[in-house]
Design an enzyme around this catalytic site. Structure first.
Site, short mmCIF file in Angstrom:
data_model
loop_
_atom_site.label_atom_id
_atom_site.label_comp_id
_atom_site.label_asym_id
_atom_site.label_seq_id
_atom_site.Cartn_x
_atom_site.Cartn_y
_atom_site.Cartn_z
N CYS A 199 43.47 -56.67 129.95
CA CYS A 199 43.38 -55.69 131.04
C CYS A 199 41.93 -55.29 131.31
O CYS A 199 41.10 -55.27 130.40
CB CYS A 199 44.14 -54.42 130.66
N ARG B 118 38.48 -61.75 132.83
CA ARG B 118 39.15 -61.35 131.60
C ARG B 118 40.59 -61.87 131.54
O ARG B 118 41.20 -61.87 130.49
CB ARG B 118 39.17 -59.82 131.49
N TRP C 18 47.25 -57.41 132.02
CA TRP C 18 47.69 -58.60 131.30
C TRP C 18 48.86 -58.13 130.46
O TRP C 18 48.69 -57.40 129.49
CB TRP C 18 46.54 -59.12 130.44
N ASN D 81 44.18 -49.81 128.99
CA ASN D 81 44.02 -51.10 128.33
C ASN D 81 44.33 -50.88 126.85
O ASN D 81 43.78 -49.98 126.23
CB ASN D 81 42.58 -51.59 128.52
N GLY D 82 45.25 -51.69 126.29
CA GLY D 82 45.60 -51.52 124.88
C GLY D 82 47.10 -51.46 124.70
O GLY D 82 47.86 -51.77 125.62
N GLU E 181 37.40 -78.38 118.19
CA GLU E 181 36.92 -77.70 119.39
C GLU E 181 37.20 -78.54 120.64
O GLU E 181 37.56 -78.02 121.69
CB GLU E 181 35.42 -77.36 119.24
N LYS F 157 39.42 -77.21 123.72
CA LYS F 157 38.90 -77.16 125.10
C LYS F 157 39.85 -77.88 126.04
O LYS F 157 40.19 -77.38 127.11
CB LYS F 157 37.51 -77.82 125.21
N GLU G 269 43.33 -76.00 126.41
CA GLU G 269 43.35 -74.66 127.04
C GLU G 269 43.08 -74.70 128.54
O GLU G 269 43.52 -73.83 129.26
CB GLU G 269 42.43 -73.68 126.32
N HIS H 266 48.69 -89.68 106.94
CA HIS H 266 49.67 -88.82 106.24
C HIS H 266 50.68 -88.22 107.21
O HIS H 266 51.36 -87.25 106.89
CB HIS H 266 48.93 -87.72 105.47
N LYS I 135 39.81 -63.76 128.39
CA LYS I 135 38.47 -63.95 127.83
C LYS I 135 38.28 -63.13 126.56
O LYS I 135 37.61 -63.54 125.64
CB LYS I 135 37.43 -63.54 128.88
O1 M6R Z 1 35.36 -63.39 121.71
P1 M6R Z 1 35.75 -64.20 120.53
O2 M6R Z 1 34.71 -65.21 120.14
O3 M6R Z 1 36.17 -63.37 119.36
O4 M6R Z 1 37.02 -65.01 121.01
C1 M6R Z 1 37.76 -65.80 120.14
C2 M6R Z 1 38.76 -66.66 120.88
O5 M6R Z 1 39.67 -65.86 121.56
C3 M6R Z 1 38.08 -67.61 121.86
O6 M6R Z 1 37.13 -68.41 121.24
C4 M6R Z 1 39.13 -68.50 122.54
O7 M6R Z 1 39.64 -69.42 121.62
C5 M6R Z 1 38.58 -69.19 123.78
N1 M6R Z 1 39.66 -69.39 124.68
C6 M6R Z 1 37.94 -70.49 123.51
O8 M6R Z 1 37.54 -71.18 124.63
#
Ligand code: M6R
Length: 601
Positions: free
Chosen positions: A2, A27, A72, A98-99, A474, A478, A481, A497, A596
């Site tokens: 949010c 966000r 959100w 927010n929360g 990673e 990427k 996501e 395995h 985000k």
């Molecule tokens: O702000 P942070 O680095 O704590 O965020 C951690 C994860 O939420 C963040 O890296 C997330 O995996 C992203 N979507 C990666 O692209």
């Protein structure tokens, strides 16, 4: 997650409030809404979906006070009714939040018994009614009383129809920032909507309540005692948060990596070697155990640190995802250093992990990109990664800068412990020159044809070994996501395995295969995959002709010291995912279901 914006001051157009809210789009959200006062009445417009839908719905009117919100969903489905702002029974009090309010069920029962009628399924609406319950003509006092009954996390902004010159805000567990401009006071979930008005901001602390009125703000604790909070000067300008001609923020941010690295290195390279001034107060020489805690991409950066440092020193290094870490029994002693990595500095699980280990007496070093964020304020020391604002939801330049800062931190620890050799010296020299190498990689990275070919697959297996295994993780994160391709990652030796059973011509393999110390090992794993008729794309170092005979597609990066491949290969895996997402017609900046900054557990 949010997003909140609130304005109070001289007369402004409601569109301005919506424009400010738009700055928080990155966000992630499912619905949006605003409230403002006109002729003593609160007007609310809310909508499911994008802020542009909200823009189409609002009337061209002016007000002196307004609050806006991107939601959100956590409690109640994403729809117009559950969208914020929410009001009390009288419709005179409006709130954005927010929360998560953990005791909202009990509070709702209590309020219902007292005759309150609810319209939504949200936990937020409970706060509006609770404030109504305690309202006796003073909005601040009612908010104070109400928040003292809330359990959970909140950042709230509250307004009242009878006070068009007043906003009351409160925070606990979710971020809230204040700015004082010439003609208005503005509050927001982060600095992005504020910097066009002022670069001097105040971050509300846990339990703070703020009153914004007559061009001034007053901050108190939950007992009503006046507090003075530090004013932070933010260097980012508005232009830094714009797309500068790129199609998406994500690609712009990948191309910003060379400058981002330069900013991370500034002041941290001395004649003696790598030096992080921030760490001066820590007795690094006697550190025997390091525990790293993080989520998502930040977790992958932490893994690189582990492989790097443990290669040279007998330090016991443990890396954990924060959502697991916080529920484990973590053994801390005075020779344990905890490193919390979070680009946003607001990730709920990482924050809670920091709180837990701090209670046990650990020293916590935060690595973050956001000045004044909660994790940085609650940690003992912060090493900022200085990547500049990252708007795309997928972490790109912040991942690169996390790696840079973690290499510096690792080298710093090793140097102080008296561990230094030619290999580390080569690493350090490469790190210093890495902006140039990144420019070279980004200039020569012509992988559109590969991406165009691979975009049609529904599955992907990323493999790597040793320090290159986190790159596989990673790369897969990427791709999944932002392109929604089922991408998974394994240490290559694990293939046989189980996961190798998946491989066939419909299931390509992305191999992270520089000619480092485990090269022959991963080459065998590539051969094994090839034998299952999987198509192979690999990334390796310039000059490696060996793989040409085995793999179907080969991507080159400059030759680097073994330890440095995670850094120099980052733009490749990011660009590959970006191109595929874009070619599949998705918006890589706003992947579905993601936010985000993940400020809830
Ligand atoms: O702000 P942070 O680095 O704590 O965020 C951690 C994860 O939420 C963040 O890296 C997330 O995996 C992203 N979507 C990666 O692209």
């Amino acid at each position: 997650m949010c997003g909140i914006v609130g304005i109070v001051g001289t007369e402004f157009k409601i569109d301005e409030l919506v424009d400010d809210l738009q700055k928080l789009e990155y966000r992630g959200y499912d619905s949006a809404g605003i409230a403002y006062v006109q002729n003593g009445i609160i007007h609310i417009t809310k909508t499911l979906g994008r802020i542009k839908n909200l823009k189409e719905k609002i009337k061209p009117v002016n007000s002196y006070v307004g609050i806006a919100h991107t939601r959100w969903a956590t409690h109640g489905a994403p729809n117009d009714i559950n969208a914020h702002p929410h009001t009390d029974c009288t419709g005179k009090i409006a709130i954005v939040h927010n929360g998560i309010i953990e005791n909202y069920v009990e509070l709702k029962e209590f309020l219902k018994e007292n005759g309150h009628k609810f319209k939504s399924d949200t936990d937020t609406e409970v706060i509006a009614h609770l404030i109504e319950e305690y309202f006796e003509g003073d909005l601040y006092k009612a908010v104070l009383k109400a928040v003292n009954e809330l359990k959970g996390a909140y950042a709230i902004a509250v307004m009242h129809a009878d006070f068009p010159d007043l906003l009351v805000a409160a925070r606990k567990g979710s971020p809230l920032v204040l700015g004082k401009a010439k003609d208005r006071l503005i509050l927001a979930s982060d600095v992005t909507p504020i910097i066009k008005y002022t670069k001097d901001v105040v971050f509300l602390e846990e339990g703070d309540i703020a009153v914004l009125k007559d061009g001034e703000y007053k901050i108190t604790d939950s007992n009503g005692n006046i507090l003075i909070r530090k004013v932070y000067h933010i260097e980012w300008d508005e232009a830094a948060a714009e797309k500068s001609g790129y199609k998406h923020f994500m690609i712009k941010e990948i191309f910003e990596e060379p400058e981002a690295i330069e900013s991370a290195l500034v002041g941290r390279i001395t004649k003696e070697g790598p030096s992080l001034n921030e760490l001066k107060e820590i007795d690094l020489e006697n550190i025997e155990k390091i525990k790293l805690v993080a989520c998502g991409t930040s977790y992958h950066a932490a893994l690189v640190f582990k492989y790097f440092v443990e290669k040279y020193a007998d330090i016991d290094i443990e890396v954990d995802v924060a959502s697991e870490f916080r529920y484990r029994n973590i053994n801390i002693d005075d020779r344990t250093l905890v490193i919390a990595i979070s680009q946003s500095g607001e990730t709920a699980d990482t924050l809670e992990s920091v709180r837990i280990v701090k209670k046990k007496g650990a020293k916590v070093v935060a690595i973050s990109n956001v000045v004044g964020s909660t994790i940085t304020r609650e940690s003992d020391i912060t090493v900022y990664m200085n990547a500049g604002p990252e708007i795309g939801v997928a972490a790109t330049k912040t991942y690169v800068n996390q790696l840079v800062v973690l290499y510096l931190l690792g080298m710093n620890i090793l140097r102080i412990k008296g561990i230094w050799n030619n290999e580390l010296n080569r690493d350090f020299e490469f790190l210093k020159s890495s902006p140039g190498f990144f420019r070279e990689v980004l200039q020569n990275l012509n992988i559109e044809d590969f991406a165009s070919y691979y975009k049609n697959y529904n599955h992907f297996m990323y493999i790597g070994r040793g320090i290159n295994y986190p790159t596989a993780l990673e790369g897969a994160l990427k791709l999944k996501e932002i392109s929604y391709i089922n991408a998974t990652a394994y240490p290559a030796g694990e293939l046989k395995h189980g996961p190798i059973a998946l491989l066939d011509p419909t299931f390509p393999v992305f191999a992270i295969a520089p000619q480092g110390y485990l090269y022959e090992k991963i080459k065998s794993n590539i051969e094994e995959s090839k034998a299952r008729r999987a198509r192979i794309v690999a990334v390796t170092n310039e000059g490696n002709k060996d793989l040409l005979k085995i793999v179907d597609d080969l991507i080159y990066v400059p030759k680097a010291p073994d330890d440095m491949y995670p850094l120099i290969m980052s733009p490749v895996i990011q660009m590959f995912a970006y191109l595929i997402a874009d070619m599949r017609g998705y918006d890589p900046d706003k992947p579905r279901n993601l936010a985000k900054s993940v400020t809830v557990e």
